[in-house]
Design a protein around this motif. Structure first.
Motif, short mmCIF file in Angstrom:
data_model
loop_
_atom_site.label_atom_id
_atom_site.label_comp_id
_atom_site.label_asym_id
_atom_site.label_seq_id
_atom_site.Cartn_x
_atom_site.Cartn_y
_atom_site.Cartn_z
N LEU A 298 1.10 -1.17 -0.50
CA LEU A 298 -0.18 0.20 -0.58
C LEU A 298 0.68 1.21 0.19
O LEU A 298 0.74 2.46 -0.30
CB LEU A 298 -1.26 0.08 0.95
N MET A 299 1.53 1.20 0.46
CA MET A 299 3.11 2.44 0.73
C MET A 299 3.19 2.01 -0.16
O MET A 299 3.12 3.94 -1.26
CB MET A 299 4.03 2.39 2.28
N ILE A 300 3.45 1.42 -1.40
CA ILE A 300 4.30 1.25 -2.62
C ILE A 300 3.61 2.34 -3.64
O ILE A 300 3.46 2.71 -4.25
CB ILE A 300 4.91 0.23 -2.62
N MET A 301 2.50 1.61 -3.73
CA MET A 301 1.35 2.57 -4.38
C MET A 301 0.67 3.25 -4.05
O MET A 301 0.93 3.87 -5.25
CB MET A 301 -0.62 2.10 -4.20
N ASP A 302 0.59 4.12 -3.00
CA ASP A 302 0.35 5.40 -2.48
C ASP A 302 1.45 6.01 -2.79
O ASP A 302 1.56 7.64 -4.18
CB ASP A 302 0.57 6.02 -1.29
N ALA A 303 3.18 5.73 -3.22
CA ALA A 303 3.97 6.54 -3.71
C ALA A 303 3.54 6.67 -4.97
O ALA A 303 4.00 7.50 -5.32
CB ALA A 303 5.81 5.52 -3.34
N VAL A 304 3.05 5.45 -6.19
CA VAL A 304 3.40 5.91 -7.53
C VAL A 304 2.01 7.11 -7.83
O VAL A 304 2.24 8.01 -9.00
CB VAL A 304 3.40 4.43 -8.29
N LYS A 305 1.31 7.00 -6.82
CA LYS A 305 0.34 8.29 -7.47
C LYS A 305 1.56 9.59 -7.41
O LYS A 305 0.53 10.23 -7.82
CB LYS A 305 -1.24 8.55 -6.11
N PHE A 306 2.32 10.01 -6.49
CA PHE A 306 2.72 11.22 -6.52
C PHE A 306 4.03 11.36 -8.38
O PHE A 306 4.60 12.16 -8.00
CB PHE A 306 4.02 11.65 -4.97
N VAL A 307 4.04 9.98 -8.78
CA VAL A 307 4.32 11.17 -9.56
C VAL A 307 4.09 11.59 -11.44
O VAL A 307 2.74 10.98 -10.97
CB VAL A 307 4.71 9.28 -11.03
#
Lengths: 276, 263
Positions: free
Chosen positions: A162-171
């Motif tokens: 979930l943390m990695i998924m959230d990070a992708v949203k900030f690309v």
């Protein structure tokens, strides 16, 4: 009242401060001093309480007693064996979890379809406390290494994902679209833009979730293990050797801290671009 | 190169219903031209550019490049955004090289093109720097070099200098004209800055808001120097002022109409 009016006359605006600066650095010397105090004062209080307090030695051993217990454990070879056993379990479980959560998290962050497919189930399972899986894992996998590694896998997989998924949203969307206009295909955007962009976030997620896996390895070992720091603590409890428990706790803390430091170092080396 | 936009309309679906962002837009751009589209905020000018880039799809109408319909983004239409334009983990040279790598162009050719375009934008000495060490103007130069390195048929620019301070903006405008002259690239730029548009363009499309539509087309005839680019002194000419006032007035009228309608 008089004071207030004097104050108003003498100064305009916020009064300066060093200690209470918000979102700003403090002088190096002060920083190092405070960091030293952060360790020394609790240690000193512990020593004081153990030496002069009314608590019995059996319940609260003093620092020299703990140091002695540490020496014992070291000489008998237990400490190295137990630490190695626990460490390898953590690394094993964590590597497996990483191998799944990195691709899964990136895929979920990148594709709304994959997110819709996995987010509900991940969202439910992650609220099931990992420790509650212990009995089931023992039934399925016995009492060897497998259930312990599986526990750490379960305990870190979902949060990492979930943390990695959230990070992708900030690309930034512009970065992805620019790549298309440079002739990039979707898979190239995935592997050559999104993935490198979230590497710093992946390392950060690992740093945070590493603490969870340390917790879980001890839980697993408390239940059933031949070796490991958790097992050592359990044994020490049976014989009321609180000094050994303290020694093991300190070792646990230090190793966790070292892992954290090495991940931070990795961040500095690999992600120089992401350091402000 | 011939870009043709014919009867282009775009509606967005929102909670309040359908909003018409563009309505029956017609325009064309020919090889080597520098064309600006000016419009107030809400005129759908960014939407127009995104549609041409293939990053979004029109509700109706047609976009063709050399008679071939646009169905998605591609390297024949390079794009420069206002912000977040560089890959932060790659240095300047590798940013410029990125598109070429994506396309599988051989290394020797890549190196040649990267050094040529770094020279064009004057960043050869910064080739090893990371984007975070660059100023806003330099970042946009890298973004321009990166887009040009792919040698697109047309360069699309979405308010590329909108985030820059006035001084940097002026020098970037001059810079862009020099790059345009030197490379012969066709450029379509979106801006809300009328002065910028008049200074840079050979032609201007004025877009009015809600729904965005081409209100008028201007041919800009301003003197160029012997190299074929304008220099700063044109801004003092009365012709320049006239163009600026006309277009500004056009935009102001449409904004007033719109406010009256809303009010």
């Amino acid at each position: 009242m008089a004071n207030v009016s004097v104050d108003n006359n003498q100064s305009q605006g916020l009064p300066p401060t060093i200690f209470w600066r918000i979102a700003e650095d403090i002088p190096q010397l002060l920083q190092w001093g405070l960091m030293a105090i952060s360790i020394i004062i609790p240690f000193f209080l512990w020593w004081l309480l153990a030496s002069f307090g009314t608590v019995e030695d059996v319940f609260l051993p003093s620092p020299p007693q703990v140091a002695e217990a540490f020496g014992h454990l070291w000489q008998q070879g237990h400490l190295i064996q137990d630490t190695a056993a626990s460490f390898l379990r953590v690394v094993g479980g964590f590597v497996f979890a990483a191998a799944v959560s990195i691709p899964l998290g990136i895929a979920m962050g990148t594709f709304a379809s994959i997110r819709a497919l996995f987010e509900p189930i991940v969202g439910i399972i992650r609220y099931m406390p990992a420790a509650a899986f212990v009995p089931l894992l023992i039934i399925y996998l016995g009492i060897g290494e497998a259930p312990k590694i599986a526990l750490i896998f379960i305990g870190t997989l979902f949060f990492n994902t979930l943390m990695i998924m959230d990070a992708v949203k900030f690309v930034p969307k512009e970065l992805i679209e620019t790549t298309y206009t440079l002739g990039g295909k979707r898979w190239q955007v995935l592997f050559q833009v999104i993935t490198p962009y979230v590497v710093p976030n992946i390392i950060d997620a690992f740093r945070i979730n590493m603490a969870t896996s340390w917790n879980l390895v001890i839980v697993a070992e408390l239940v059933a293990a031949e070796q490991g720091l958790g097992k050592r603590i359990l044994l020490a409890q049976k014989f009321l050797k609180t000094d050994e428990i303290f020694a093991c706790l300190i070792v646990l803390g230090l190793i966790g801290f070292l892992i954290d430091l090495s991940l931070r170092l990795l961040f500095r080396v690999w992600c120089r671009w992401a350091i402000k | 190169m011939h870009l043709e936009v014919a009867n282009l309309s775009k509606e967005f679906t929102t909670k309040e219903g359908n909003v018409s962002a563009l309505k029956n837009v017609n325009l064309h751009i020919e090889t080597g031209e520098f064309v600006c589209t000016v419009g107030a905020s809400g005129s759908g000018k960014s939407t127009l550019l995104r549609l041409i880039a293939g990053l979004d799809y029109p509700t109706s109408g047609k976009i063709t490049v050399d008679q071939v319909p646009v169905i998605g983004p591609g390297r024949d239409r390079g794009m420069v955004f206002q912000r977040y334009t560089l890959y932060p983990w790659l240095n300047v040279a590798k940013n410029v090289e990125f598109g070429l790598k994506l396309q599988g162009i051989p290394k020797a050719q890549r190196r040649e093109r990267v050094s040529y375009y770094l020279d064009v934008v004057g960043l050869t000495q910064f080739r090893k720097n990371l984007p975070k060490a660059l100023s806003g103007g330099m970042k946009q130069r890298v973004a321009i070099a990166r887009a040009l390195a792919c040698e697109p048929k047309i360069l699309l620019m979405d308010e590329p200098f909108g985030a820059l301070d006035v001084q940097t903006k002026e020098s970037m405008q001059q810079f862009l004209l020099e790059v345009w002259r030197r490379t012969g690239t066709t450029i379509l730029m979106i801006t809300h800055d009328v002065e910028e548009a008049v200074f840079l363009s050979q032609r201007i499309y004025v877009l009015t808001a809600r729904p965005g539509t081409v209100k008028q087309e201007f041919q800009i005839n301003l003197p160029e120097n012997e190299q074929g680019a304008r220099s700063y002194h044109v801004k003092t000419l009365s012709d320049f002022q006239r163009y600026r006032e006309k277009i500004t007035q056009l935009l102001r009228d449409s904004t007033v109409e719109q406010e009256v309608m809303v009010g």
